[in-house]
Design a protein around this motif. Structure first.
Motif, PDB file in Angstrom:
ATOM      1  N   PHE A 104       0.885  -1.156   0.000  1.00  0.00           N
ATOM      2  CA  PHE A 104       0.000   0.000   0.000  1.00  0.00           C
ATOM      3  C   PHE A 104       0.928   1.212   0.000  1.00  0.00           C
ATOM      4  O   PHE A 104       1.590   1.487   0.994  1.00  0.00           O
ATOM      5  CB  PHE A 104      -0.910  -0.019   1.219  1.00  0.00           C
ATOM      6  CG  PHE A 104      -1.893  -1.143   1.175  1.00  0.00           C
ATOM      7  CD1 PHE A 104      -3.091  -0.997   0.497  1.00  0.00           C
ATOM      8  CD2 PHE A 104      -1.614  -2.360   1.772  1.00  0.00           C
ATOM      9  CE1 PHE A 104      -3.993  -2.043   0.431  1.00  0.00           C
ATOM     10  CE2 PHE A 104      -2.513  -3.405   1.704  1.00  0.00           C
ATOM     11  CZ  PHE A 104      -3.702  -3.252   1.032  1.00  0.00           C
ATOM     12  N   LYS A 106       0.785   4.409   0.046  1.00  0.00           N
ATOM     13  CA  LYS A 106       0.674   5.556   0.947  1.00  0.00           C
ATOM     14  C   LYS A 106       0.906   5.151   2.404  1.00  0.00           C
ATOM     15  O   LYS A 106       1.079   5.998   3.263  1.00  0.00           O
ATOM     16  CB  LYS A 106      -0.711   6.204   0.831  1.00  0.00           C
ATOM     17  CG  LYS A 106      -0.960   6.869  -0.495  1.00  0.00           C
ATOM     18  CD  LYS A 106      -0.634   8.349  -0.459  1.00  0.00           C
ATOM     19  CE  LYS A 106      -1.069   9.007  -1.751  1.00  0.00           C
ATOM     20  NZ  LYS A 106       0.035   9.635  -2.457  1.00  0.00           N
ATOM     21  N   LEU A 107       0.848   3.870   2.683  1.00  0.00           N
ATOM     22  CA  LEU A 107       1.086   3.447   4.061  1.00  0.00           C
ATOM     23  C   LEU A 107       2.587   3.343   4.301  1.00  0.00           C
ATOM     24  O   LEU A 107       3.376   3.107   3.389  1.00  0.00           O
ATOM     25  CB  LEU A 107       0.424   2.094   4.348  1.00  0.00           C
ATOM     26  CG  LEU A 107      -1.104   2.023   4.259  1.00  0.00           C
ATOM     27  CD1 LEU A 107      -1.604   0.693   4.833  1.00  0.00           C
ATOM     28  CD2 LEU A 107      -1.767   3.176   4.982  1.00  0.00           C
ATOM     29  N   SER A 108       2.968   3.477   5.568  1.00  0.00           N
ATOM     30  CA  SER A 108       4.384   3.405   5.913  1.00  0.00           C
ATOM     31  C   SER A 108       4.851   1.957   5.927  1.00  0.00           C
ATOM     32  O   SER A 108       4.040   1.028   5.852  1.00  0.00           O
ATOM     33  CB  SER A 108       4.593   4.020   7.288  1.00  0.00           C
ATOM     34  OG  SER A 108       3.962   3.217   8.251  1.00  0.00           O
ATOM     35  N   GLU A 111       3.233   0.309   8.869  1.00  0.00           N
ATOM     36  CA  GLU A 111       1.816  -0.028   8.682  1.00  0.00           C
ATOM     37  C   GLU A 111       1.649  -1.213   7.736  1.00  0.00           C
ATOM     38  O   GLU A 111       0.816  -2.100   7.972  1.00  0.00           O
ATOM     39  CB  GLU A 111       1.060   1.187   8.142  1.00  0.00           C
ATOM     40  CG  GLU A 111       0.854   2.260   9.190  1.00  0.00           C
ATOM     41  CD  GLU A 111       0.488   3.624   8.608  1.00  0.00           C
ATOM     42  OE1 GLU A 111      -0.043   4.452   9.355  1.00  0.00           O
ATOM     43  OE2 GLU A 111       0.747   3.861   7.406  1.00  0.00           O
ATOM     44  N   LEU A 114       2.800  -4.340   9.573  1.00  0.00           N
ATOM     45  CA  LEU A 114       1.864  -4.680  10.648  1.00  0.00           C
ATOM     46  C   LEU A 114       0.646  -5.403  10.064  1.00  0.00           C
ATOM     47  O   LEU A 114       0.157  -6.391  10.614  1.00  0.00           O
ATOM     48  CB  LEU A 114       1.439  -3.389  11.356  1.00  0.00           C
ATOM     49  CG  LEU A 114       0.888  -3.510  12.775  1.00  0.00           C
ATOM     50  CD1 LEU A 114       1.828  -4.300  13.656  1.00  0.00           C
ATOM     51  CD2 LEU A 114       0.658  -2.116  13.360  1.00  0.00           C
ATOM     52  N   TYR A 115       0.182  -4.903   8.937  1.00  0.00           N
ATOM     53  CA  TYR A 115      -0.930  -5.556   8.239  1.00  0.00           C
ATOM     54  C   TYR A 115      -0.545  -6.999   7.910  1.00  0.00           C
ATOM     55  O   TYR A 115      -1.291  -7.938   8.190  1.00  0.00           O
ATOM     56  CB  TYR A 115      -1.262  -4.772   6.980  1.00  0.00           C
ATOM     57  CG  TYR A 115      -2.203  -5.458   6.021  1.00  0.00           C
ATOM     58  CD1 TYR A 115      -3.489  -5.794   6.406  1.00  0.00           C
ATOM     59  CD2 TYR A 115      -1.808  -5.761   4.714  1.00  0.00           C
ATOM     60  CE1 TYR A 115      -4.359  -6.415   5.523  1.00  0.00           C
ATOM     61  CE2 TYR A 115      -2.669  -6.369   3.819  1.00  0.00           C
ATOM     62  CZ  TYR A 115      -3.945  -6.700   4.230  1.00  0.00           C
ATOM     63  OH  TYR A 115      -4.794  -7.316   3.356  1.00  0.00           O
ATOM     64  N   ALA A 116       0.658  -7.161   7.352  1.00  0.00           N
ATOM     65  CA  ALA A 116       1.111  -8.496   6.972  1.00  0.00           C
ATOM     66  C   ALA A 116       1.182  -9.410   8.194  1.00  0.00           C
ATOM     67  O   ALA A 116       0.709 -10.551   8.167  1.00  0.00           O
ATOM     68  CB  ALA A 116       2.477  -8.408   6.309  1.00  0.00           C
ATOM     69  N   HIS A 144       7.668   5.705   9.641  1.00  0.00           N
ATOM     70  CA  HIS A 144       6.300   6.197   9.470  1.00  0.00           C
ATOM     71  C   HIS A 144       6.097   7.030   8.218  1.00  0.00           C
ATOM     72  O   HIS A 144       5.083   7.678   8.055  1.00  0.00           O
ATOM     73  CB  HIS A 144       5.879   6.955  10.731  1.00  0.00           C
ATOM     74  CG  HIS A 144       5.994   6.096  11.961  1.00  0.00           C
ATOM     75  ND1 HIS A 144       5.182   5.009  12.186  1.00  0.00           N
ATOM     76  CD2 HIS A 144       6.883   6.116  12.975  1.00  0.00           C
ATOM     77  CE1 HIS A 144       5.550   4.407  13.312  1.00  0.00           C
ATOM     78  NE2 HIS A 144       6.577   5.063  13.815  1.00  0.00           N
ATOM     79  N   GLN A 145       7.094   6.979   7.323  1.00  0.00           N
ATOM     80  CA  GLN A 145       6.951   7.650   6.028  1.00  0.00           C
ATOM     81  C   GLN A 145       6.236   6.723   5.051  1.00  0.00           C
ATOM     82  O   GLN A 145       6.473   5.524   5.069  1.00  0.00           O
ATOM     83  CB  GLN A 145       8.341   7.944   5.450  1.00  0.00           C
ATOM     84  CG  GLN A 145       9.075   9.046   6.155  1.00  0.00           C
ATOM     85  CD  GLN A 145       8.393  10.381   5.929  1.00  0.00           C
ATOM     86  OE1 GLN A 145       8.094  10.749   4.800  1.00  0.00           O
ATOM     87  NE2 GLN A 145       8.107  11.080   7.017  1.00  0.00           N
TER      88      GLN A 145
END
Ligand SMILES: Nc1ncnc2c1ncn2[C@@H]1O[C@H](COP(=O)(O)OP(=O)(O)O)[C@@H](O)[C@H]1O
Ligand SMILES: [Mg+2]
Lengths: 272, 274
Positions: A104, A106-108, A111, A114-116, A144-145
């Motif tokens: 994704f 736009k996600l860092s 993020e 963490l989803y994975a 967090h970029q």
């Protein structure tokens, strides 16, 4: 644990042809035959390379192994589990990294990973800790970029790190270095070797880069037009043409073998 | 035990990811919420202006509330429907669809996660719109049966979720045109469900179709509860069809999804490129 990481027997996959006039060479009743009657075995702990030009069926084969495509024919076993019958068990054992890092954008990094991790059933605290360690090791400070700000090489490394996050024992790498600049390419290759060592994983890697196959893989299969036409250690493959080409490279092997193959394939098509 | 714990964590994966996306695409969120607020206001102002438009004395308060219920419910239901039906289209666009489908997650878990996000996101957005709109209009809800209204809305969401799952299948089947088709479904629901007018003004054949839209029952029940202060037990005739539709559409949606997923894996429609 099963000593065969991967057992592929007579796997075939065709697609409805999208551009019939372009694909005429390989057309049989409006179908593109992407993979045909492919068999090979990968031993536990090996890095096995599949070397072939664009459109030779590498990605299709990988997708069949990754449960993203259902083959038309043949049987696939991963650590002794039948892919069709034990799909969910197999999914826990494998992970795949594709050419495009599939994030994704736009996600860092945090993020995305963490989803994975949660998708694979890890709890948040453990996941965050492991992700920090991994990203630290990759030298990524901007946790967090948005990932889209990272270089392609770095994204690819994050993708490989993500694949290892859930400790797969079979890693499928589909052209992990295609489109990278030489330096990033080398870094990604070293990273593959390094993490494989740490995790004691088996790796199946596709590439059209002869040097990469030579450098990374214990054994190499050469695929052309959806068929495996040779399989050996890279030295063994070179020995095949030793008498015709002095000091051959894998590149030479490929030219020699596919040259022949293309002719027979054409003959085959004009016959039908 | 460990199976359920894993699936629960995977459920949360989808919820958390989608909220992260909302935060990262905040510019678009501002656009959508502004658009929704303006849209709701514009429609409610039609009610406020009706006396002037027609030149006849009218129960303006009633008209305002009638239209407000329509616009809020529609805004909520369409957000729920959109965010579920777009789950595939969105991931295809991001290029992550194969990653998600490769994960060892049961498809119902995937759906439940997406749904939990959609419902909470829809409620939040609708509350924001409601907050802004009440600032513009004197709205008296003191006699409305709000508990009954909420109940109907939640039960109605269930069947909308089922519709959303069925619609989510389209981008799997038609990589190019799928998401346009889901918007057509949504537009039809808007037309036939009596969002801004009683369905009795529709031609007969459309009225027959509107029986099959869960929104029709949600809207009628909400208006009974809010405009006519009907008690919750009076709302039951609307609740039963909604429950029945939920019982049919969700398993049907999951079944269709399973079949189509298999079809997509056979024909190579999951991938976007590469
Ligand atoms: N999903 C698909 N739909 C239709 N044709 C496909 C699909 N995937 C691959 N093909 C076709 O199959 C052949 C092999 O493609 P691919 O496996 O991507 O090769 P490679 O990865 O070696 O470049 C190509 O002719 C390609 O056009
Ligand atoms: Mg490829």
């Amino acid at each position: 644990m099963h000593h065969l990481a991967l057992n592929v027997q007579h796997v075939g996959k065709s697609f409805a042809s999208e551009e019939p006039w372009l694909k005429r060479l390989r057309r049989r009743n409006g179908k593109v035959c992407a993979v045909s009657d492919v068999s090979f075995q990968v031993k536990r702990g090996e890095i096995y390379g599949i070397l072939g030009p664009n459109g030779s069926g590498k990605s299709t084969l990988i997708r069949c192994l990754a449960t993203l495509l259902i083959p038309d024919a043949g049987r696939i076993e991963i650590f002794g589990h039948d892919l069709q019958r034990d799909e969910k068990t197999v999914k826990r054992l494998i992970n795949r990294v594709s050419v495009d890092a599939a994030f994704f954008k736009k996600l860092s990094a945090m993020e995305n990973l963490l989803y994975a991790a949660r998708l694979y059933g890890m709890d948040g605290a453990t996941a965050r800790k492991r992700i920090r360690e991994i990203l630290e090791r990759l030298g990524i400070k901007e946790l967090h970029q948005p990932l889209e700000h990272m270089s392609r090489g770095m994204q690819q490394k994050v993708a490989i790190a993500r694949a290892f996050l859930n400790s797969p024992i079979l890693l499928l790498l589909d052209e992990p270095t295609t489109g990278l600049d030489p330096r990033s390419k080398r870094e990604v290759q070293e990273f593959v070797l390094e993490v494989r060592e740490d995790h004691d994983a088996t790796v199946l890697l596709t590439t059209h880069d002869m040097d990469e196959a030579d450098k990374l893989c214990n054994r190499v299969a050469i695929i052309d037009n959806g068929k495996i036409i040779a399989e050996d250690t890279s030295q063994g493959l070179k020995n095949l043409i030793q008498d015709r080409v002095p000091n051959p490279t894998l590149e030479d092997v490929f030219m020699e073998l596919t040259g022949k193959q293309l002719v027979t394939e054409e003959d085959l098509v004009s016959e039908t | 035990m460990s199976f359920w714990r894993r699936e629960l964590r995977a459920t949360y994966a989808f919820v958390e990811r989608n909220w992260n996306m909302v935060k990262r695409y905040w510019g678009w969120e501002v656009v959508w919420i502004t658009y929704s607020i303006v849209n709701s206001l514009a429609i409610t102002f039609i009610g406020a202006g009706m006396e002037k438009i027609s030149g006849q004395p009218m129960n303006t308060q009633y008209l305002i509330l009638y239209l407000l219920v329509g616009t809020l419910i529609w805004s909520y239901l369409s957000v729920v429907f959109d965010s579920i039906s777009e789950m595939i289209a969105w991931e295809r666009w991001e290029g992550t669809i194969e990653y998600t489908f490769m994960a060892p997650v049961a498809r119902p878990t995937h759906m439940i996660g997406t749904t939990l996000f959609s419902v909470s996101y829809g409620i939040l957005r609708t509350l924001i719109i409601l907050g802004v709109v009440t600032f513009f209009f004197q709205i008296d809800l003191s006699r409305a049966n709000l508990v009954g209204a909420m109940l109907v809305l939640l039960i109605g969401s269930v069947s909308f979720i089922g519709f959303g799952i069925v619609a989510a299948v389209l981008p799997l089947l038609f990589p190019e045109r799928g998401s346009q088709m889901t918007h057509i479904i949504e537009a039809l629901l808007l037309l036939i469900s009596g969002i801004y007018y009683p369905i009795s003004v529709l031609p007969d054949w459309l009225q027959k179709i509107s029986m099959f839209s869960p929104a029709t029952y949600v809207l009628e029940a909400m208006r009974e509860a809010i405009l006519y202060s009907k008690g919750t037990s009076d709302l039951l005739p609307y609740v039963w069809p909604l429950i029945a539709m939920g019982f049919i559409t969700i398993p049907f949606g999951l079944l269709v999804f399973g079949i189509v997923e298999r079809f997509a894996k056979k024909t190579g429609r999951l991938k976007r490129s590469g």
